[in-house]
Design a protein around this motif. Structure first.
Motif, short mmCIF file in Angstrom:
data_model
loop_
_atom_site.label_atom_id
_atom_site.label_comp_id
_atom_site.label_asym_id
_atom_site.label_seq_id
_atom_site.Cartn_x
_atom_site.Cartn_y
_atom_site.Cartn_z
N ALA A 2 0.84 -1.19 0.00
CA ALA A 2 0.00 0.00 0.00
C ALA A 2 0.88 1.24 0.00
N GLN A 3 0.55 2.18 -0.88
CA GLN A 3 1.36 3.38 -0.98
C GLN A 3 0.53 4.60 -0.61
N LYS A 22 9.85 -4.59 -6.11
CA LYS A 22 8.56 -4.80 -6.79
C LYS A 22 7.85 -3.47 -7.03
N ASP A 23 7.86 -2.60 -6.02
CA ASP A 23 7.23 -1.29 -6.18
C ASP A 23 7.90 -0.48 -7.29
N SER A 26 7.04 -1.79 -10.66
CA SER A 26 5.67 -1.44 -11.08
C SER A 26 5.58 0.03 -11.47
N TRP A 27 6.34 0.92 -10.81
CA TRP A 27 6.34 2.33 -11.20
C TRP A 27 6.95 2.52 -12.58
N ILE A 28 7.98 1.74 -12.89
CA ILE A 28 8.59 1.79 -14.23
C ILE A 28 7.57 1.36 -15.27
N GLU A 29 6.91 0.25 -15.03
CA GLU A 29 5.91 -0.25 -15.97
C GLU A 29 4.78 0.75 -16.16
N LEU A 80 17.09 0.94 -9.39
CA LEU A 80 17.14 -0.54 -9.36
C LEU A 80 18.56 -1.06 -9.55
N GLU A 81 19.29 -0.45 -10.47
CA GLU A 81 20.68 -0.86 -10.70
C GLU A 81 21.51 -0.67 -9.43
#
Length: 84
Positions: A2-3, A22-23, A26-29, A80-81
């Motif tokens: 939950a954000q 994972k968050d 999902s923000w990238i997507e 992420l990197e």
């Protein structure tokens, strides 16, 4: 996870690194989806009467959206990197 609806308001105290990854993924997507939709809509709208009649300021803001999304995508991928 939950954000928060407020930027920077999400608590990560009880989240694992996997949850955070994972968050971010999902923000990238989501940013990629928004960018693609804005680009599609701009191409569709550019030849309409509506587009020609909107203010310069609003048009400039709309035209910036794909770059804003791309900057977001690039920054999140960099994060992420760094995590990996």
């Amino acid at each position: 996870m939950a954000q928060s609806f407020i930027a920077g308001g999400t608590s990560y105290e009880n989240q694992s690194l996997t949850d955070i990854i994972k968050d971010i993924t999902s923000w990238i997507e989501y940013s990629e989806e928004v960018k693609a939709e804005v680009v599609r809509l701009l191409a569709e709208l550019k030849n309409t009467k509506f587009y020609k009649n909107i203010s310069y300021e609003y048009r400039a803001m709309i035209l910036e959206m794909p770059q804003i999304c791309q900057t977001n995508i690039d920054d999140l991928k960099r994060t992420l990197e760094s995590i990996n």
